[in-house]
Motif scaffolding. Structure first.
Motif, PDB file in Angstrom:
ATOM      1  N   VAL A 300      33.478  45.617  40.154  1.00 43.70           N
ATOM      2  CA  VAL A 300      34.582  46.342  40.806  1.00 43.70           C
ATOM      3  C   VAL A 300      35.082  45.553  42.018  1.00 43.70           C
ATOM      4  O   VAL A 300      36.289  45.383  42.215  1.00 43.70           O
ATOM      5  CB  VAL A 300      34.139  47.759  41.225  1.00 43.70           C
ATOM      6  CG1 VAL A 300      35.237  48.453  42.031  1.00 43.70           C
ATOM      7  CG2 VAL A 300      33.774  48.595  40.004  1.00 43.70           C
ATOM      8  N   ARG A 301      34.149  45.040  42.814  1.00 43.94           N
ATOM      9  CA  ARG A 301      34.545  44.264  43.992  1.00 43.94           C
ATOM     10  C   ARG A 301      35.383  43.059  43.597  1.00 43.94           C
ATOM     11  O   ARG A 301      36.408  42.780  44.199  1.00 43.94           O
ATOM     12  CB  ARG A 301      33.295  43.780  44.740  1.00 43.94           C
ATOM     13  CG  ARG A 301      32.862  44.708  45.851  1.00 43.94           C
ATOM     14  CD  ARG A 301      31.816  44.011  46.723  1.00 43.94           C
ATOM     15  NE  ARG A 301      30.681  44.884  46.907  1.00 43.94           N
ATOM     16  CZ  ARG A 301      29.481  44.702  46.373  1.00 43.94           C
ATOM     17  NH1 ARG A 301      29.235  43.638  45.617  1.00 43.94           N
ATOM     18  NH2 ARG A 301      28.524  45.559  46.588  1.00 43.94           N
ATOM     19  N   ARG A 302      34.921  42.364  42.570  1.00 44.70           N
ATOM     20  CA  ARG A 302      35.607  41.135  42.178  1.00 44.70           C
ATOM     21  C   ARG A 302      37.009  41.434  41.643  1.00 44.70           C
ATOM     22  O   ARG A 302      37.994  40.799  42.033  1.00 44.70           O
ATOM     23  CB  ARG A 302      34.777  40.399  41.125  1.00 44.70           C
ATOM     24  CG  ARG A 302      35.387  39.085  40.715  1.00 44.70           C
ATOM     25  CD  ARG A 302      34.384  38.235  39.937  1.00 44.70           C
ATOM     26  NE  ARG A 302      35.052  37.079  39.345  1.00 44.70           N
ATOM     27  CZ  ARG A 302      34.461  36.219  38.530  1.00 44.70           C
ATOM     28  NH1 ARG A 302      33.201  36.393  38.204  1.00 44.70           N
ATOM     29  NH2 ARG A 302      35.135  35.197  38.027  1.00 44.70           N
ATOM     30  N   VAL A 303      37.106  42.404  40.752  1.00 47.44           N
ATOM     31  CA  VAL A 303      38.396  42.699  40.114  1.00 47.44           C
ATOM     32  C   VAL A 303      39.369  43.337  41.107  1.00 47.44           C
ATOM     33  O   VAL A 303      40.541  42.974  41.162  1.00 47.44           O
ATOM     34  CB  VAL A 303      38.189  43.616  38.885  1.00 47.44           C
ATOM     35  CG1 VAL A 303      39.518  44.114  38.351  1.00 47.44           C
ATOM     36  CG2 VAL A 303      37.421  42.874  37.800  1.00 47.44           C
ATOM     37  N   VAL A 304      38.859  44.262  41.905  1.00 46.94           N
ATOM     38  CA  VAL A 304      39.757  45.046  42.763  1.00 46.94           C
ATOM     39  C   VAL A 304      40.029  44.355  44.095  1.00 46.94           C
ATOM     40  O   VAL A 304      41.167  44.311  44.546  1.00 46.94           O
ATOM     41  CB  VAL A 304      39.171  46.455  43.004  1.00 46.94           C
ATOM     42  CG1 VAL A 304      39.987  47.220  44.047  1.00 46.94           C
ATOM     43  CG2 VAL A 304      39.129  47.238  41.703  1.00 46.94           C
ATOM     44  N   PHE A 305      38.992  43.814  44.712  1.00 48.48           N
ATOM     45  CA  PHE A 305      39.145  43.353  46.090  1.00 48.48           C
ATOM     46  C   PHE A 305      39.182  41.828  46.215  1.00 48.48           C
ATOM     47  O   PHE A 305      40.061  41.284  46.858  1.00 48.48           O
ATOM     48  CB  PHE A 305      38.022  43.906  46.974  1.00 48.48           C
ATOM     49  CG  PHE A 305      38.135  45.385  47.202  1.00 48.48           C
ATOM     50  CD1 PHE A 305      39.008  45.897  48.161  1.00 48.48           C
ATOM     51  CD2 PHE A 305      37.383  46.280  46.450  1.00 48.48           C
ATOM     52  CE1 PHE A 305      39.120  47.262  48.370  1.00 48.48           C
ATOM     53  CE2 PHE A 305      37.491  47.643  46.662  1.00 48.48           C
ATOM     54  CZ  PHE A 305      38.360  48.138  47.615  1.00 48.48           C
ATOM     55  N   GLU A 306      38.205  41.158  45.611  1.00 42.01           N
ATOM     56  CA  GLU A 306      38.064  39.731  45.906  1.00 42.01           C
ATOM     57  C   GLU A 306      39.127  38.895  45.210  1.00 42.01           C
ATOM     58  O   GLU A 306      39.716  38.004  45.814  1.00 42.01           O
ATOM     59  CB  GLU A 306      36.657  39.261  45.520  1.00 42.01           C
ATOM     60  CG  GLU A 306      35.596  39.846  46.453  1.00 42.01           C
ATOM     61  CD  GLU A 306      34.186  39.819  45.853  1.00 42.01           C
ATOM     62  OE1 GLU A 306      34.005  39.210  44.779  1.00 42.01           O
ATOM     63  OE2 GLU A 306      33.278  40.420  46.464  1.00 42.01           O
ATOM     64  N   GLU A 307      39.357  39.190  43.941  1.00 44.44           N
ATOM     65  CA  GLU A 307      40.324  38.363  43.212  1.00 44.44           C
ATOM     66  C   GLU A 307      41.579  39.131  42.845  1.00 44.44           C
ATOM     67  O   GLU A 307      42.510  38.542  42.272  1.00 44.44           O
ATOM     68  CB  GLU A 307      39.645  37.774  41.965  1.00 44.44           C
ATOM     69  CG  GLU A 307      38.454  36.888  42.345  1.00 44.44           C
ATOM     70  CD  GLU A 307      37.721  36.288  41.146  1.00 44.44           C
ATOM     71  OE1 GLU A 307      38.169  36.489  40.003  1.00 44.44           O
ATOM     72  OE2 GLU A 307      36.701  35.620  41.387  1.00 44.44           O
ATOM     73  N   LYS A 308      41.594  40.419  43.157  1.00 43.77           N
ATOM     74  CA  LYS A 308      42.756  41.265  42.854  1.00 43.77           C
ATOM     75  C   LYS A 308      43.323  40.966  41.461  1.00 43.77           C
ATOM     76  O   LYS A 308      44.493  40.649  41.296  1.00 43.77           O
ATOM     77  CB  LYS A 308      43.843  41.089  43.921  1.00 43.77           C
ATOM     78  CG  LYS A 308      43.421  41.527  45.329  1.00 43.77           C
ATOM     79  CD  LYS A 308      44.638  41.630  46.227  1.00 43.77           C
ATOM     80  CE  LYS A 308      44.356  41.665  47.702  1.00 43.77           C
ATOM     81  NZ  LYS A 308      43.343  42.575  48.187  1.00 43.77           N
ATOM     82  N   ARG A 309      42.450  41.065  40.484  1.00 49.26           N
ATOM     83  CA  ARG A 309      42.849  40.750  39.105  1.00 49.26           C
ATOM     84  C   ARG A 309      43.548  41.943  38.479  1.00 49.26           C
ATOM     85  O   ARG A 309      43.561  43.038  39.038  1.00 49.26           O
ATOM     86  CB  ARG A 309      41.607  40.403  38.286  1.00 49.26           C
ATOM     87  CG  ARG A 309      40.773  39.277  38.867  1.00 49.26           C
ATOM     88  CD  ARG A 309      39.526  39.038  38.055  1.00 49.26           C
ATOM     89  NE  ARG A 309      39.835  38.255  36.871  1.00 49.26           N
ATOM     90  CZ  ARG A 309      39.624  36.939  36.784  1.00 49.26           C
ATOM     91  NH1 ARG A 309      39.119  36.283  37.814  1.00 49.26           N
ATOM     92  NH2 ARG A 309      39.912  36.295  35.682  1.00 49.26           N
ATOM     93  N   ASN A 310      44.117  41.711  37.327  1.00 48.65           N
ATOM     94  CA  ASN A 310      44.625  42.817  36.523  1.00 48.65           C
ATOM     95  C   ASN A 310      43.455  43.791  36.302  1.00 48.65           C
ATOM     96  O   ASN A 310      42.413  43.410  35.757  1.00 48.65           O
ATOM     97  CB  ASN A 310      45.132  42.259  35.189  1.00 48.65           C
ATOM     98  CG  ASN A 310      45.709  43.347  34.300  1.00 48.65           C
ATOM     99  OD1 ASN A 310      45.188  44.457  34.238  1.00 48.65           O
ATOM    100  ND2 ASN A 310      46.794  43.020  33.621  1.00 48.65           N
ATOM    101  N   TYR A 311      43.642  45.021  36.713  1.00 48.87           N
ATOM    102  CA  TYR A 311      42.535  45.991  36.695  1.00 48.87           C
ATOM    103  C   TYR A 311      42.001  46.222  35.285  1.00 48.87           C
ATOM    104  O   TYR A 311      40.838  46.601  35.109  1.00 48.87           O
ATOM    105  CB  TYR A 311      43.025  47.298  37.313  1.00 48.87           C
ATOM    106  CG  TYR A 311      41.963  48.358  37.445  1.00 48.87           C
ATOM    107  CD1 TYR A 311      40.910  48.206  38.337  1.00 48.87           C
ATOM    108  CD2 TYR A 311      42.015  49.512  36.671  1.00 48.87           C
ATOM    109  CE1 TYR A 311      39.933  49.181  38.457  1.00 48.87           C
ATOM    110  CE2 TYR A 311      41.051  50.500  36.788  1.00 48.87           C
ATOM    111  CZ  TYR A 311      40.014  50.331  37.686  1.00 48.87           C
ATOM    112  OH  TYR A 311      39.057  51.301  37.798  1.00 48.87           O
ATOM    113  N   MET A 312      42.834  45.995  34.286  1.00 50.23           N
ATOM    114  CA  MET A 312      42.403  46.231  32.912  1.00 50.23           C
ATOM    115  C   MET A 312      41.250  45.301  32.517  1.00 50.23           C
ATOM    116  O   MET A 312      40.519  45.579  31.580  1.00 50.23           O
ATOM    117  CB  MET A 312      43.587  46.033  31.953  1.00 50.23           C
ATOM    118  CG  MET A 312      44.690  47.033  32.189  1.00 50.23           C
ATOM    119  SD  MET A 312      44.044  48.728  32.155  1.00 50.23           S
ATOM    120  CE  MET A 312      45.177  49.499  33.297  1.00 50.23           C
ATOM    121  N   GLU A 313      41.106  44.228  33.271  1.00 50.60           N
ATOM    122  CA  GLU A 313      39.987  43.327  32.998  1.00 50.60           C
ATOM    123  C   GLU A 313      38.639  43.985  33.287  1.00 50.60           C
ATOM    124  O   GLU A 313      37.610  43.536  32.790  1.00 50.60           O
ATOM    125  CB  GLU A 313      40.123  42.039  33.822  1.00 50.60           C
ATOM    126  CG  GLU A 313      41.289  41.174  33.380  1.00 50.60           C
ATOM    127  CD  GLU A 313      41.285  39.836  34.104  1.00 50.60           C
ATOM    128  OE1 GLU A 313      40.274  39.117  34.029  1.00 50.60           O
ATOM    129  OE2 GLU A 313      42.293  39.530  34.755  1.00 50.60           O
TER     130      GLU A 313
END
Lengths: 547, 486
Positions: A300-313
């Protein structure tokens, strides 16, 4: 605000997918916008998408966070002493809260003890009191303390008349020859008051809309802080209110962007996910469970905060953060660092958060995975569908695993439910979902045969009616994302958590708008959070109608 | 009552004898068998309802229970589940009612005092209030016996009733208890939330004690005055806010406001006087840590370290405090819930069976024997409480148990499940049983009474009558168990 057609789609699912939305009339659209000087907020009588809400109180988690931020009190005493919150799926839904004698006595005890603790350490005490008293009866210092501490504790500015109410407590300081005895009593009082215990929202009446109120800037600040931090506003946010700089959506958004940088926002969103997927109280005492929690939190940290990736990942990500023990547990390659590192799932069939031991541990029953419970979890929590309880005229025992006269294999045993009169219509919508995860047991480990039945081969094939066939957690996540089934539910769950209540028909325009914005942002979760708080409806409330 | 009653303690002091084993003299009772203290004040009667969230057997096991004694009448045997009664020598003090039944709908409409076929938690309403449940999973539909008793004999005690729960958490991820945690009701759906923190219970009950040391007493007076001032301000804040709220929010906050008023009333009550019977118990200290949820209900791979918050210690602490609260006459009616209905508390730390309580009944290979081990844990704590009452001497020389009725009731029996249409099921309200300890109001203790399908509420009505409620009815159920007075 644009009006967008209702996006609630029943996903073509038949029985068991009940529309929970009720009809309501179109709101009047007459009066013009005007500026309310006193509260310095724009009031739009044509605002749309504002569902009914009621008085919400601090959850246990929020209570402990506030004590931390207000008094530097890290005992987390509320979670031990306050009555347990219903978590279904979130802990801040006012509809599940009960004002009881047990609550009131717990609040008194907690307040009394927190006040005494706050006065124990001189450095901490001085920071809280804010002035140095000339003696036990120093009225000026006491008055200043009441005003400054009170505006934080009660989350609104105090009038002179408000401050006067607390002044008699100073006599106890004089009697005890100790100023801080009186200061502690102020804290003891305020921590039991409605302004502390409840999220009080009064707002400004909206012309022509008797049920609607525009929140004041201060009320918006409080709502914002509790959504993003699970705690009270900080000094910067309170200063913005004082300066009248929280009246527009842009200003709210800017504050929220700042707040998302704070570690409190990360903690809050980790908890949001843990409650949503049901692993919020996974036992963190055992090393393997602790490693699982860290695995999900890291993703969650990586997708949402650290790399701000497409959440669907989040639902298909091909790497996972595990330590050596958890890698062995899952049968995955060892991480570069035994204490924990990202490991590639490769073609293991795993991918995304549905592969984690956290999620897979949630919906078990009868000492094993339960395809029914997992199907229910996915249908209700992940797809926001309503799964009905068995109809009352049906003879069911939901505490008994199904049996079959012909086979001990789980798939055959559950197949008997589908054939039983009155059962198949609903279970056909639920159980095949769970069977797609059957190769992963409730500890997150891979398996190919039933527990204790080596001749019963698990094929891991599952179906989500209306979405398609899948096998394993990675295909499940990918399928839900590709068919667009997941996105509206993500929006809805975030909206629930932000507003502290379930969604209603009157929220439809807000939800539709957010879904569109979410797609436009290429599914950036932080943008969704910002869109929620800067949405016009965030700053309004519709009061409940009583019979 | 005319002549001043003779106090046994005074009497004993006069003859210089020992206080042990002296029978209660007739002169210390009035014409109705009511006990009186030295000053002519009647000895209060006490009523305690204890509840276990379990049935009596296990699914598919043809042994219905190990709870009901083989022998009927006096000197009954104590099978596995109620062994602690024998071990503590309480057979003469406890009556067992067996053969009880809550009638089911059997696919039709629910009969008076009966239950909906879907088991959890349809037995709670008829069991505790005598009012039929009309659907599963819903709250109790009438006033419960503890509240009737509290309203009738509570008098001006500081706490009209006390409601405690031992199981500290629901322990499941995917749901909330939805009524499985609530067993005391003021009326239809009007639940009283239980206090779960032993520490909180201690503070609430015993902070009013006046310390013997004058310096301590002065400090206590200061703290009490400041506490009252604080509560006055708190109440004022709610009062000022109420008119500013919408009607729906006002109703919510009024419930909070009323609870503060009740707390103020308790704080203003006269502090208990220390006597040989009533004294400040030991501070229980910090509450045991609350455990995590159960990821699985039991069996292979069951995490035996979670789903448990040292309920063993919590149960003991609550028993100690209930005993003292009643010894000090702070209250006369108590509800103690050991486990939630359909309890998902991990039983491994207590009985070394790796299942939660609910699942022991459904799928543990240990069957009814395993279930009985789980019940035995409950009865062990219940017997401990009963024994404390037995060992406490009132000012007139009788024991507290002589003036009390302490009940043990539980969620189900064993037999036919009309919901799942299965025999030998835990989802049954056939073959239920209950325990009644004490001799209040002439209760005949020490018997095993095998009823022929009496309603559990018939037993509850008997206990209510014993403590002074003049009624023959609770909810839709009428009549007592005559043998309990014979």
């Amino acid at each position: 605000m644009r009006r967008i057609a209702v996006l609630f789609v029943c996903l073509g699912l038949l029985a068991g997918c009940k529309g929970e939305l009720s009809n309501s009339g179109t709101p009047p659209s007459t009066a013009k916008n005007y500026n309310n000087q006193q509260n310095n907020v724009e009031v739009n009588p044509d605002v749309l998408g504002v569902g009914q809400t009621g008085l919400r109180r601090l959850s246990r988690e929020e209570y402990d966070n506030v004590l931390r931020d207000l008094l530097q009190d890290t005992t987390r005493s509320g979670s031990i002493t306050l009555p347990e919150d219903a978590i279904d799926p979130f802990d801040n839904n006012y509809e599940t809260q009960r004002a009881s004698g047990a609550l009131v006595v717990a609040l008194e005890t907690l307040a009394t003890e927190a006040a005494l603790r706050a006065m124990e350490d001189p450095a901490r005490r001085d920071a809280i009191v804010g002035c140095t008293p000339s003696g036990p009866g120093d009225e000026a210092c006491f008055r200043e303390f009441v005003r400054s501490f009170g505006s934080k504790a009660l989350r609104r500015s105090l009038t002179d008349e408000d401050v006067d109410r607390y002044m008699p407590l100073l006599a106890f300081g004089v009697e005890d020859n100790n100023f801080y005895t009186a200061a502690a009593l102020v804290i003891q009082t305020m921590l039991q008051e409605p302004g502390f215990v409840y999220h009080i929202e009064k707002g400004v009446p909206v012309d022509g809309r008797p049920e609607l109120y525009r929140l004041t800037q201060n009320e918006v600040a409080n709502k914002l802080a509790f959504f993003l931090w699970g705690s009270m506003p900080d000094d910067t946010l309170r200063q913005a209110v004082e300066d009248g700089e929280l009246g527009t959506a842009e200003q709210v958004r800017a504050q929220a962007e700042r707040m998302l940088q704070d570690s409190r926002a990360q903690e809050r969103m980790l908890r949001f996910h843990a409650m949503w997927f049901g692993y919020h109280r996974l036992n963190s005492e055992t090393p393997i469970s602790a490693a699982m929690l860290e695995e999900s939190n890291a993703l969650v940290r990586r997708v949402v905060f650290e790399e701000k990736r497409n959440y669907m990942e989040l639902f298909s990500f091909n790497e996972t953060f595990i330590n050596a023990e958890l890698a062995t547990h899952y049968g995955l390659p060892q991480p570069a660092d035994p204490a924990g590192a990202w490991v590639d799932y490769a073609d293991s069939g795993r991918g995304g958060i549905f592969s984690h031991g956290t999620f897979l541990s949630v919906a078990s029953k009868f000492g094993d995975t339960s395809p029914t419970q997992r199907g229910k979890l996915i249908r209700e929590r992940i797809l926001c569908q309503v799964v009905d309880l068995p109809p009352p005229d049906l003879n069911v025992n939901v505490d008994e695993p199904p049996t079959s006269e012909d086979s001990n294999c789980k798939k055959d045993r559950y197949a008997t439910i589908l054939e039983a009169p009155g059962c198949g219509a609903c279970h056909g919508q639920i159980d095949p979902v769970g069977f797609g995860l059957e190769q992963y047991d409730q500890n997150g480990q891979f398996r190919t045969t039933d527990v204790g039945e080596p001749e019963c081969v698990i094929d891991g094939n599952g179906t989500i009616p209306g979405v398609g066939d899948f096998n394993g957690p990675k295909q499940l996540g990918e399928g839900l994302v590709q068919t667009g089934a997941l996105q509206p539910c993500i929006v809805r769950q975030v909206y629930r958590f932000a507003h502290g209540r379930d969604t209603t028909f009157d929220d439809r325009e807000s939800l539709a708008e957010l879904s569109e914005q979410f797609a436009a942002s290429e599914y950036k979760f932080d943008q969704l959070l910002l869109d929620v708080v800067s949405q016009e409806a965030f700053a309004y409330r519709q009061v409940e109608v009583t019979q | 009552m005319s002549a001043k009653k003779l106090s046994r303690r005074v009497f004993l002091t006069g003859v210089g004898g020992t206080m042990i084993g002296v029978p209660l003299l007739e002169t210390m009772l009035d014409d109705h068998g009511e006990a009186f203290a030295q000053d002519g004040e009647p000895i209060p009667k006490r009523y305690v309802v204890c509840f276990g969230g379990h049935s009596l057997g296990a699914d598919r096991d043809d042994v219905h229970n190990m709870f009901v004694p083989q022998t009927v009448g006096r000197n009954y045997d104590t099978p596995l589940a109620i062994e602690p009664i024998g071990e503590l020598g309480l057979v003469d003090d406890v009556s067992v009612l067996s053969g009880l039944e809550i009638p089911s709908a059997f696919g039709g409409s629910e009969p008076a005092g009966g239950r909906h076929d879907d088991f959890h938690i349809a037995s709670l309403s008829p069991l505790l209030s005598g009012v039929r449940s009309i659907t599963g999973g819903r709250p109790v539909r009438g006033i419960t016996s503890d509240q009737v008793v509290a309203q009738t004999i509570g008098g001006d005690t500081t706490f009209n009733s006390l409601v405690y729960r031992v199981q500290a958490s629901w322990y499941l991820d995917q749901s909330a208890p939805y009524g499985r945690d609530l067993i005391s009701y003021r009326g239809d759906g009007d639940a009283i939330e239980a206090t779960v923190s032993p520490r909180q219970a201690f503070m609430t009950l015993f902070s009013g004690f006046t310390p013997p040391n004058p310096v301590d007493a002065q400090r206590r007076d200061f703290l009490l005055r400041s506490r009252k001032s604080v509560l006055d301000l708190v109440r004022g804040s709610y009062q000022r806010l109420l008119p500013q709220l919408s009607a729906a929010d006002r109703i919510r906050l009024e419930a909070h406001f009323e609870a503060i008023q009740e707390l103020e009333r308790q704080v203003n009550a006269i502090s208990p006087m220390e006597t040989e019977l009533c004294y400040l118990p030991d501070d229980p200290g910090a509450d045991p840590t609350i455990g995590g949820n159960n990821p699985s209900a039991g069996g292979d791979g069951f995490d035996t370290t979670t789903g448990y918050s040292n309920e063993d210690e919590r149960a003991r602490l609550f028993s100690d405090m209930i005993h003292m609260a009643m010894a000090c006459d702070l209250t006369r009616s108590v509800t103690l819930q050991y486990t939630m209905a359909q309890s998902h508390m991990n039983m491994y730390p207590l009985i070394q069976i790796p299942y939660d309580l609910h699942e022991i009944g459904h799928s543990s290979p240990r069957g009814t024997e395993g279930m009985s081990q789980g019940i035995r844990w409950h009865i062990g704590h219940w017997a401990y409480l009963v024994n404390k009452f037995k060992e406490s001497q009132e000012v007139n020389g009788s024991s507290m148990l002589d003036n009390s009725a302490i009940l043990y009731v539980n969620e189900g029996g064993h037999g036919y499940d009309p919901g799942g249409m299965a025999d030998n099921s835990t989802h049954s309200t056939e073959r239920m049983a209950m325990l009644i300890a004490g001799r209040a109001g002439g209760l005949a203790s020490g018997q095993h009474i095998a009823t022929n399908g009496a309603h559990p509420v018939n037993g509850i009505i008997s206990a209510m009558q014993a403590v002074g409620v003049e009624t023959d009815t609770l909810g839709e159920v009428t009549g007592n168990i005559p043998e309990l007075f014979g």
